[in-house]
Write a protein that holds these residues in place. Structure first.
Motif, PDB file in Angstrom:
ATOM      1  N   PRO A  41       0.699  -1.245  -0.080  1.00 42.91           N
ATOM      2  CA  PRO A  41       0.169   0.108  -0.192  1.00 42.91           C
ATOM      3  C   PRO A  41       0.892   1.190  -0.099  1.00 42.91           C
ATOM      4  O   PRO A  41       1.833   1.356   0.518  1.00 42.91           O
ATOM      5  N   VAL A  42       0.421   2.356  -0.641  1.00 42.13           N
ATOM      6  CA  VAL A  42       1.096   3.699  -0.700  1.00 42.13           C
ATOM      7  C   VAL A  42       1.002   4.415   0.573  1.00 42.13           C
ATOM      8  O   VAL A  42      -0.051   3.800   1.660  1.00 42.13           O
ATOM      9  N   SER A  43       1.888   5.192   0.799  1.00 39.40           N
ATOM     10  CA  SER A  43       1.930   5.977   1.945  1.00 39.40           C
ATOM     11  C   SER A  43       0.737   6.796   2.133  1.00 39.40           C
ATOM     12  O   SER A  43       0.044   7.135   1.284  1.00 39.40           O
ATOM     13  N   ALA A  44       0.401   7.436   3.495  1.00 41.91           N
ATOM     14  CA  ALA A  44      -0.737   8.258   3.731  1.00 41.91           C
ATOM     15  C   ALA A  44      -0.420   9.749   2.858  1.00 41.91           C
ATOM     16  O   ALA A  44      -1.389  10.212   2.466  1.00 41.91           O
ATOM     17  N   ALA A  45       0.829  10.112   2.857  1.00 38.61           N
ATOM     18  CA  ALA A  45       1.262  11.167   2.054  1.00 38.61           C
ATOM     19  C   ALA A  45       0.855  11.246   0.605  1.00 38.61           C
ATOM     20  O   ALA A  45       0.441  12.110  -0.037  1.00 38.61           O
ATOM     21  N   GLU A  46       1.082   9.903   0.124  1.00 39.82           N
ATOM     22  CA  GLU A  46       0.600   9.801  -1.313  1.00 39.82           C
ATOM     23  C   GLU A  46      -0.623   9.724  -1.565  1.00 39.82           C
ATOM     24  O   GLU A  46      -1.165  10.185  -2.596  1.00 39.82           O
ATOM     25  N   GLU A  47      -1.549   9.083  -0.701  1.00 44.34           N
ATOM     26  CA  GLU A  47      -3.026   9.195  -0.617  1.00 44.34           C
ATOM     27  C   GLU A  47      -3.349  10.592  -0.742  1.00 44.34           C
ATOM     28  O   GLU A  47      -4.367  10.925  -1.393  1.00 44.34           O
ATOM     29  N   LEU A  48      -2.975  11.292   0.272  1.00 41.17           N
ATOM     30  CA  LEU A  48      -3.278  12.715   0.258  1.00 41.17           C
ATOM     31  C   LEU A  48      -2.764  13.621  -0.971  1.00 41.17           C
ATOM     32  O   LEU A  48      -3.982  14.296  -1.578  1.00 41.17           O
ATOM     33  N   ARG A  49      -1.802  13.305  -1.306  1.00 43.13           N
ATOM     34  CA  ARG A  49      -1.537  13.839  -2.681  1.00 43.13           C
ATOM     35  C   ARG A  49      -2.618  13.668  -3.769  1.00 43.13           C
ATOM     36  O   ARG A  49      -2.801  14.265  -4.825  1.00 43.13           O
ATOM     37  N   LYS A  50      -2.565  12.249  -3.975  1.00 42.50           N
ATOM     38  CA  LYS A  50      -3.552  11.825  -5.139  1.00 42.50           C
ATOM     39  C   LYS A  50      -5.115  12.390  -4.808  1.00 42.50           C
ATOM     40  O   LYS A  50      -5.594  12.779  -5.854  1.00 42.50           O
ATOM     41  N   LEU A  51      -5.547  12.528  -3.447  1.00 43.26           N
ATOM     42  CA  LEU A  51      -6.606  13.153  -3.041  1.00 43.26           C
ATOM     43  C   LEU A  51      -6.858  14.594  -3.703  1.00 43.26           C
ATOM     44  O   LEU A  51      -7.806  14.956  -4.243  1.00 43.26           O
ATOM     45  N   VAL A  52      -5.627  15.101  -3.301  1.00 42.28           N
ATOM     46  CA  VAL A  52      -5.569  16.717  -3.809  1.00 42.28           C
ATOM     47  C   VAL A  52      -5.758  16.901  -5.303  1.00 42.28           C
ATOM     48  O   VAL A  52      -6.400  17.699  -5.770  1.00 42.28           O
ATOM     49  N   ASP A  53      -4.917  15.946  -5.870  1.00 47.98           N
ATOM     50  CA  ASP A  53      -5.036  16.046  -7.507  1.00 47.98           C
ATOM     51  C   ASP A  53      -6.259  15.830  -7.989  1.00 47.98           C
ATOM     52  O   ASP A  53      -6.841  16.385  -8.808  1.00 47.98           O
ATOM     53  N   THR A  54      -7.057  14.742  -7.325  1.00 42.55           N
ATOM     54  CA  THR A  54      -8.298  14.431  -7.949  1.00 42.55           C
ATOM     55  C   THR A  54      -9.351  15.625  -7.664  1.00 42.55           C
ATOM     56  O   THR A  54     -10.129  15.688  -8.649  1.00 42.55           O
ATOM     57  N   VAL A  55      -9.294  16.250  -6.532  1.00 41.06           N
ATOM     58  CA  VAL A  55     -10.351  16.969  -6.225  1.00 41.06           C
ATOM     59  C   VAL A  55     -10.046  18.333  -7.103  1.00 41.06           C
ATOM     60  O   VAL A  55     -10.974  18.974  -7.593  1.00 41.06           O
ATOM     61  N   ALA A  56      -8.685  18.712  -7.388  1.00 41.00           N
ATOM     62  CA  ALA A  56      -8.361  19.772  -8.009  1.00 41.00           C
ATOM     63  C   ALA A  56      -8.867  19.544  -9.535  1.00 41.00           C
ATOM     64  O   ALA A  56      -9.412  20.498 -10.126  1.00 41.00           O
ATOM     65  N   ASP A  57      -8.697  18.340 -10.082  1.00 37.77           N
ATOM     66  CA  ASP A  57      -9.076  18.142 -11.281  1.00 37.77           C
ATOM     67  C   ASP A  57     -10.563  18.312 -11.499  1.00 37.77           C
ATOM     68  O   ASP A  57     -11.139  18.692 -12.422  1.00 37.77           O
ATOM     69  N   LYS A  58     -11.403  17.669 -10.384  1.00 36.67           N
ATOM     70  CA  LYS A  58     -12.913  17.887 -10.561  1.00 36.67           C
ATOM     71  C   LYS A  58     -13.429  19.261 -10.266  1.00 36.67           C
ATOM     72  O   LYS A  58     -14.270  19.608 -11.187  1.00 36.67           O
ATOM     73  N   LEU A  59     -12.513  20.075  -9.688  1.00 38.92           N
ATOM     74  CA  LEU A  59     -12.810  21.290  -9.439  1.00 38.92           C
ATOM     75  C   LEU A  59     -12.780  22.217 -10.876  1.00 38.92           C
ATOM     76  O   LEU A  59     -13.322  23.121 -11.032  1.00 38.92           O
ATOM     77  N   SER A  60     -11.486  21.922 -11.338  1.00 35.58           N
ATOM     78  CA  SER A  60     -11.196  22.770 -12.655  1.00 35.58           C
ATOM     79  C   SER A  60     -12.265  22.430 -13.672  1.00 35.58           C
ATOM     80  O   SER A  60     -12.173  23.179 -14.251  1.00 35.58           O
ATOM     81  N   GLY A  61     -12.531  21.192 -13.583  1.00 31.74           N
ATOM     82  CA  GLY A  61     -13.598  20.726 -14.755  1.00 31.74           C
ATOM     83  C   GLY A  61     -14.918  21.285 -14.485  1.00 31.74           C
ATOM     84  O   GLY A  61     -15.874  20.931 -15.383  1.00 31.74           O
ATOM     85  N   LEU A  62     -15.282  21.562 -13.361  1.00 28.67           N
ATOM     86  CA  LEU A  62     -16.433  22.002 -12.948  1.00 28.67           C
ATOM     87  C   LEU A  62     -17.041  23.250 -13.787  1.00 28.67           C
ATOM     88  O   LEU A  62     -16.566  24.188 -13.692  1.00 28.67           O
ATOM     89  N   GLN A  63     -18.598  22.894 -14.297  1.00 27.15           N
ATOM     90  CA  GLN A  63     -18.855  24.110 -15.047  1.00 27.15           C
ATOM     91  C   GLN A  63     -20.019  24.489 -14.261  1.00 27.15           C
ATOM     92  O   GLN A  63     -21.108  23.678 -13.794  1.00 27.15           O
ATOM     93  N   SER A  64     -20.393  25.569 -14.011  1.00 25.50           N
ATOM     94  CA  SER A  64     -21.134  26.228 -12.997  1.00 25.50           C
ATOM     95  C   SER A  64     -22.435  26.845 -13.560  1.00 25.50           C
ATOM     96  O   SER A  64     -22.258  27.844 -14.454  1.00 25.50           O
ATOM     97  N   PRO A  65     -23.403  26.319 -13.316  1.00 25.05           N
ATOM     98  CA  PRO A  65     -24.715  26.773 -14.501  1.00 25.05           C
ATOM     99  C   PRO A  65     -25.157  27.842 -13.573  1.00 25.05           C
ATOM    100  O   PRO A  65     -25.910  28.781 -14.457  1.00 25.05           O
ATOM    101  N   LEU A  66     -25.012  28.224 -12.405  1.00 23.68           N
ATOM    102  CA  LEU A  66     -25.481  29.261 -11.845  1.00 23.68           C
ATOM    103  C   LEU A  66     -24.846  30.731 -12.236  1.00 23.68           C
ATOM    104  O   LEU A  66     -25.542  31.870 -12.149  1.00 23.68           O
ATOM    105  N   LEU A  67     -23.792  30.687 -12.813  1.00 29.18           N
ATOM    106  CA  LEU A  67     -23.034  31.860 -13.065  1.00 29.18           C
ATOM    107  C   LEU A  67     -23.454  32.355 -14.444  1.00 29.18           C
ATOM    108  O   LEU A  67     -23.078  33.437 -14.709  1.00 29.18           O
TER     109      LEU A  67
END
Length: 161
Positions: free
Chosen positions: A50-76
């Motif tokens: 298993p990967v370290s917790a630091a690597e898991e956190l890095r993956k989480l941050v990258d995934t959240v960043a990718d999702k937020l960057s690709g998010l299109q806001s219909p409200l705006l």
């Protein structure tokens, strides 16, 4: 009778130090080879570790960043859409820039925090299970006190059918 010590020979002492250093290097090399072989054997038997917790956190941050960057806001709407996306990308980049040095400087801290979280969860489960056992034991004891069996006491049973 007196024993005489042989004369001190500095050359022998230096040669002995070289042999000891070589032996220590050989020992370290052999230990490293054995460790690498054992890791390879375990990897083939159990798969990737298993990967370290630091690597898991890095993956989480990258995934959240990718999702937020690709998010299109219909409200705006269409007018503020590109500007809002640019702001989101900037915020994501700033968050990644803040998290990345912390992960780099303290990778073991995240492993310790993950282990501490697991220990806290185990302690919580243990406490809850113990409390549940006390509750169920108390409920059983109270039921036995109230309902000793078919004998309902000195009163009469009335059939309501």
């Amino acid at each position: 009778m007196s024993e005489e010590l042989p004369p001190y020979d500095a050359g022998k002492e230096e040669a002995l130090d070289e042999v000891r250093a070589t032996d220590a290097d050989a020992w370290a090399t052999a230990a490293a080879e054995d460790l690498a072989a054992e890791k390879a054997r375990r990897r083939t038997q159990y798969g990737q570790p298993p990967v370290s917790a630091a690597e898991e956190l890095r993956k989480l941050v990258d995934t959240v960043a990718d999702k937020l960057s690709g998010l299109q806001s219909p409200l705006l709407g269409q007018v503020a859409g590109p500007a809002a996306q640019q702001v989101v990308k900037q915020v994501v980049q700033q968050a990644k820039a803040a998290v990345e040095p912390v992960i780099e400087r303290n990778p073991d801290v995240f492993d310790h925090l993950a282990a501490a979280g697991s220990e806290l969860l185990a302690a919580y489960r243990s406490a809850v299970q113990a409390q549940e056992q006390r509750w169920t034991a108390r409920d059983t004891e109270l039921k036995n006190l109230r309902d000793p069996g078919d004998d309902s006491g000195p009163g009469e049973r009335i059939d309501l059918d």
